[in-house]
Write a protein that holds these residues in place. Structure first.
Motif, mmCIF file in Angstrom:
data_model
loop_
_atom_site.group_PDB
_atom_site.id
_atom_site.type_symbol
_atom_site.label_atom_id
_atom_site.label_comp_id
_atom_site.label_asym_id
_atom_site.label_seq_id
_atom_site.Cartn_x
_atom_site.Cartn_y
_atom_site.Cartn_z
ATOM 1 N N THR A 113 -8.392 0.718 -4.796
ATOM 2 C CA THR A 113 -8.120 -0.809 -4.254
ATOM 3 C C THR A 113 -7.991 -1.680 -5.567
ATOM 4 N N SER A 147 -9.592 4.315 4.782
ATOM 5 C CA SER A 147 -8.842 3.685 3.781
ATOM 6 C C SER A 147 -8.252 2.246 4.354
ATOM 7 N N THR A 193 0.705 -1.127 0.151
ATOM 8 C CA THR A 193 -0.097 0.036 0.128
ATOM 9 C C THR A 193 0.892 1.393 0.050
ATOM 10 N N GLY A 209 -3.556 -1.468 -2.519
ATOM 11 C CA GLY A 209 -4.317 -0.271 -2.544
ATOM 12 C C GLY A 209 -3.214 0.843 -2.366
ATOM 13 N N TRP A 214 -8.837 -1.724 3.055
ATOM 14 C CA TRP A 214 -7.692 -2.586 2.552
ATOM 15 C C TRP A 214 -7.412 -3.821 3.415
ATOM 16 N N LYS A 254 -8.511 -5.438 -6.750
ATOM 17 C CA LYS A 254 -9.243 -6.467 -6.319
ATOM 18 C C LYS A 254 -9.814 -7.349 -7.479
#
Ligand code: ATR
Length: 275
Positions: A93, A253, A7, A61, A257, A95
């Motif tokens: 993000t 945030s 991240t 993310g 995540w 995914k």
């Protein structure tokens, strides 16, 4: 494929960001199985290229900061309702091969406010928003969610008009030269511009005309007491800097995540105060 564990915050410039201190504090505290949160500087011209590279490289993310929030909105494939409303994304993000965009600044700003400030200075009141960038979009939405009417005032009038048109909330645009005609009726003033960073002055508001019950908020947190806030303090007005909002948007945030909502703590505040 390895699980994505990276991240960070992407911006231009990004050196000033204290987000790594916040996220890495929580990564350690909650013993999250993740790499340390990093700063990534990228010229807006290469934003997409860089984000795609990071996505393929095990990134879970990214937080997005100046001046990339609107680009991040266009780049994301699916957005939350609030991101769609603000047309600004501060949280990406990755995914299932997809790019999701969210805006945690709105909830971050709302949670940063004391109940009394909301009741006494925002709900059913006129609120002045200085600036018309990505942060102003989030703040105007948050104020509207809390029952206030944002009055948007910006150096470039057309940017203020654009926000008003795109946000689809009850709001007004006020030209800089007409600010003095409404300032006495305003009960909440928030600076979302970069004026006041470092040693710069922010003379957007004539404080001699400000209502003595008004509350003054500056999104800037470095310096802790901007000149803008120091005038509010001299006038004995309520005031607040951007540190709590920064922590609250980061917490949201982090939750997206890592599925843990970290609490703001005095210990973290102390770490940040010492930076
Ligand atoms: P952010 O995402 O943090 O909101 P931004 O999108 O770059 O950052 O927006 C910065 C805002 O601060 C803009 O509204 C900008 O005004 P313009 O729309 O006229 O560009 C405002 N701003 C920045 N520097 C300023 C300055 N020196 N004087 C007045 N306004 C300024």
């Amino acid at each position: 494929m390895n699980e994505a564990t990276k991240t960070g915050v992407i911006g231009f410039p990004v050196d000033h960001s204290v987000s790594p201190t916040i996220h890495n504090y929580w990564i350690n505290k909650h013993q999250i199985n993740a790499d340390l949160y990093k700063k990534i500087s990228v010229d807006p011209k290469f934003f997409e290229e860089e984000v795609l590279r990071l996505k393929e490289n095990g990134t879970l993310g990214l937080n997005v900061t100046v001046p990339l929030k609107e680009l991040a909105f266009s780049f994301s494939e699916e957005q939350t309702e609030i991101a769609k409303q603000t047309r600004a994304v501060n949280t990406l993000t990755f995914k299932n091969g997809k790019v999701y965009g969210d805006n945690t600044d709105v909830i971050g700003f709302q949670r940063s406010l004391d109940k009394e400030t909301v009741e006494n200075n925002i709900a059913n009141k006129k609120c002045l928003v200085l600036g018309a960038g990505g942060a102003a979009r989030a703040v105007a939405c948050a104020l509207s969610n809390l029952g206030g009417t944002p009055f948007i005032c910006n150096r470039t009038l057309k940017n203020a008009l654009k926000i008003q048109q795109e946000l689809r909330i009850q709001s007004e645009v006020i030209e800089e030269e007409n600010l003095s005609t409404v300032i006495g009726e305003i009960s909440f003033i928030v600076n979302t511009t970069s004026l006041g960073l470092g040693d710069t002055e922010n003379n957007a508001v004539d404080f001699t005309q400000v209502n003595h019950r008004a509350f003054v908020y500056d999104l800037i947190y470095n310096p802790k007491l901007t000149k803008f806030l120091s005038v509010a303090k001299e006038k004995s007005l309520g005031y607040q800097n951007g540190m709590k909002m920064l922590i609250e948007q980061a917490a949201e945030s982090f939750k997206i995540w890592h599925n843990i909502h970290p609490k703001n703590s005095d210990e973290l505040m102390n770490v940040l105060e010492e930076l």
